[in-house]
Design a protein around this motif. Structure first.
Motif, PDB file in Angstrom:
ATOM      1  N   LYS A   1       0.825  -1.209   0.000  1.00  0.00           N
ATOM      2  CA  LYS A   1       0.000   0.000   0.000  1.00  0.00           C
ATOM      3  C   LYS A   1       0.864   1.267   0.000  1.00  0.00           C
ATOM      4  O   LYS A   1       0.605   2.234  -0.738  1.00  0.00           O
ATOM      5  N   SER A   2       1.896   1.251   0.872  1.00  0.00           N
ATOM      6  CA  SER A   2       2.795   2.407   0.933  1.00  0.00           C
ATOM      7  C   SER A   2       3.513   2.600  -0.387  1.00  0.00           C
ATOM      8  O   SER A   2       3.684   3.719  -0.883  1.00  0.00           O
TER       9      SER A   2
ATOM     10  N   THR B   1       1.224   4.095  -2.907  1.00  0.00           N
ATOM     11  CA  THR B   1       1.062   5.535  -2.668  1.00  0.00           C
ATOM     12  C   THR B   1       2.229   6.328  -3.237  1.00  0.00           C
ATOM     13  O   THR B   1       2.057   7.361  -3.897  1.00  0.00           O
TER      14      THR B   1
ATOM     15  N   LYS C   1       2.219   9.002  -6.344  1.00  0.00           N
ATOM     16  CA  LYS C   1       2.812  10.328  -6.172  1.00  0.00           C
ATOM     17  C   LYS C   1       3.862  10.607  -7.240  1.00  0.00           C
ATOM     18  O   LYS C   1       3.944  11.704  -7.803  1.00  0.00           O
TER      19      LYS C   1
END
Length: 615
Positions: free
Chosen positions: A448-449, A452, A456
């Motif tokens: 998930k990180s 993200t 970005k």
């Protein structure tokens, strides 16, 4: 009727009479205008004096009330500081009140008030003078009592205050009567002035009517009769003109030929006259000196005298033979006996004489210097054009190389950033073991990180390529969005200041280039200047957009701005691209920097067409 008699009749019987009556009428009108202006100015001066007097009279009422207020305030004030201030104000009020009262009666030059001569007003002023004096004396005693704190007498103080209050009402009523009297007198004077002005207007109208009846009407009749006589004289003159017109035609032809010949002599120093067989009739001395010929050479045809080149001689023979009716102009290069090449501007003029013999007049001007300068100018123009082409080729090659470098940088950012994150995402997904629940949850949290960060990175790349705000909303929101995003990504203090009242749209080309130049300036401040504080401000004034980028970085020497950019210097190429982009939209770019004190980049753009303003 002869011309002398007609002229005498017009001068003596018409002009003198018209001039006399017309001057009298003008003098009468001028006198009425001047007299009315004198009356008006006198009345205006009187009204000005009356207004000052009414103003002073009205202020007397206000000052009397202010005096009572100050006295009562002085009675109630116990603090020394406040009492001194009130005493000062009371004295000032008392002085002005006393002086104004005297000015109303006897006049005052400094206040612009004349001496009063109206008996009714003087009677009213004398009537209130005792009350005025009583109030002044009482006020002075109160000031004395209040000034001397040890000798203050409360009973005497109250008594004087009662005197002031008792006389104030009478004073105010009397001043109202005086102001009303002034107003009545002013209205009476104004009515008299209106009557006089009406009389003067009527007098002017009567003069104009008399002028129409006794001047313009007789004048029109006289002019009509005169025109009739002139028409008759015109008919007689036309008949005489027809008789002598034929005589003048021949004379005009002779004058025209003479004028043409005089023009040639006066304006051309190089000239010659030849017959049909090119034999020389006359050639000017200056022409002979220029060609380097002598008296024996004059027996030759003119084409052989002009040049020693056989080809040029043959061409001149054909020119002289072919020209029989019209004037012909030629710019001819000839070679003289001195072996010098010169250029002549030659005019060949055929002359038809009354004896039916024809000759040719040759007019020349030495244009060698002009032709040589023209050739030099063409050479310099060609050289300048070639230099510009080479410069454009160099700039084009630098731009292409810059575009390739930009593509490499974008590819490297995608490969090193987004590509590596995608590879890590793939390996982590493949390494998930559903049987090991604890590690699976840990890897899913990491995925998930990683997703993200990947989102970005994609947003950052697409934002740097083409920001959507620029197309949808214009340059102002796009620059504001850029400063916010760059501040988040870099951690620098990048601020945006908008000094415009509305969002202003420009052409897509102009907005894109201004955005890219501002983006390049901020990136240079972050990468090379090591700036911590960057301010981007926008202002739109007098149809000109100004974008300023200030930073507190280490700066640089302005002399590098004049150097030719190199491929191995990113900073130099960046400045080159910034200048090219702004020049492409007919804008102006200013870069000022001092080592150790930061850099300022200024972009000025003035659109050719009217911009659209959006709320």
């Amino acid at each position: 009727m002869s011309y002398n008699k007609l002229e005498k009749s017009l001068d003596n019987t018409t002009f003198l009479r018209i001039r006399k009556w017309y001057l009298l009428a003008l003098l009468a009108i001028a006198f009425s205008i001047v007299f009315s202006q004198v009356l008006i100015q006198m009345h205006l001066n009187s009204q000005l004096n009356d207004s000052r007097v009414i103003n002073v009279a009205g202020r007397q009422r206000a000052y009397s009330q202010k005096l009572v207020k100050d006295i009562l305030l002085l009675d109630r004030t116990n603090l020394k500081k406040e009492k001194n201030l009130v005493l000062k104000n009371t004295k000032n009020t008392l002085d002005v009140w006393r002086i104004s009262h005297k000015a109303l009666q006897f006049g005052n030059d400094s206040m612009g008030i004349p001496k009063e001569d109206n008996k009714d007003i003087l009677a009213l002023l004398q009537k209130i003078t005792p009350h005025h004096n009583a109030m002044i004396n009482a006020a002075e005693r109160i000031i004395t009592l209040k000034t001397n704190a040890t000798a203050e007498d409360t009973l005497s103080l109250r008594k004087n205050i009662d005197i002031i209050l008792k006389n104030e009402k009478i004073f105010l009523e009397a001043m109202d009567a005086i102001v009303n009297k002034y107003d009545s007198i002013s209205k009476t004077q104004l009515e008299k002035l209106k009557q006089k002005e009406h009389i003067l207007v009527a007098f002017s109208l009567v003069i104009l009517l008399l002028e129409i009846l006794f001047i313009f009407r007789p004048l029109s009749i006289q002019i009509r009769n005169t025109i009739t006589k002139l028409l008759k004289s015109k008919i007689e003159s036309e008949e005489n003109t027809l008789k002598i017109e034929q005589l003048y035609q021949e004379k005009e032809r002779s004058l025209q030929e003479l004028q043409e010949l005089n023009f040639v002599i006066d304006n051309a120093a190089l000239f010659a006259s030849i017959k049909n067989n090119e034999s020389v009739v006359f050639i000017s001395k200056k022409f002979q000196e220029l060609l380097g010929c002598n008296t024996q050479d004059l027996a030759k045809p003119l084409s052989e005298i002009l040049t020693t080149n056989e080809g040029q001689q043959q061409y001149l023979k054909e020119v002289f033979k072919s020209n029989r009716k019209n004037i012909r102009n030629e710019e001819i290069k000839i070679r003289t006996k001195k072996e010098e090449d010169i250029w002549l501007d030659m005019s060949i003029i055929p002359l038809h004489k009354s004896s039916k013999q024809q000759s040719i007049l040759i007019l020349c001007s030495d244009i060698t210097e002009r032709i040589e300068n023209q050739q030099k100018l063409e050479l310099l123009t060609k050289q300048s054009f070639e230099d510009k082409i080479l410069q454009r080729k160099l700039q084009a090659s630098l731009i292409v190389e810059g575009q390739e470098e930009e593509r490499k940088r974008i590819a490297k950012d995608i490969h090193d950033g987004i590509g590596q994150m995608l590879t890590a995402l793939k390996f982590n997904i493949e390494s998930i073991n559903l049987e090991n629940t604890d590690k699976t949850e840990e890897k899913i949290a990491y995925l998930k990180s990683l997703c993200t960060d990947l989102i970005k990175g994609v947003r950052t790349a697409t934002f740097n390529l083409t920001p959507p705000e620029l197309k949808d909303h214009g340059i102002l929101p796009a620059l504001q969005k850029m400063t916010v995003e760059l501040s988040k990504l870099t951690g620098k203090n990048i601020l945006f200041e908008n000094k415009t009242e509305k969002n202003i749209r420009f052409s897509s080309l102009a907005e894109t280039n201004i955005y890219r130049v501002a983006q390049e300036a901020i990136n240079n401040a972050i990468k090379y200047a090591d700036a911590n504080y960057i301010l981007l401000s926008i202002n739109y004034n007098q149809n000109t957009l100004s974008v300023l980028i200030d930073d507190d970085g280490k700066g640089f020497d302005n002399s590098i701005l004049n150097k030719t950019p190199q491929n191995n210097s990113e900073g130099g190429m960046g400045l080159f691209y910034m200048k090219e982009r702004i020049n492409y939209i007919n804008g102006r770019l200013f870069i000022n920097s001092t080592p150790g004190k930061g850099t300022r980049v200024t972009i000025n753009y003035k659109p050719e067409k009217t911009t659209k303003q959006q709320p």
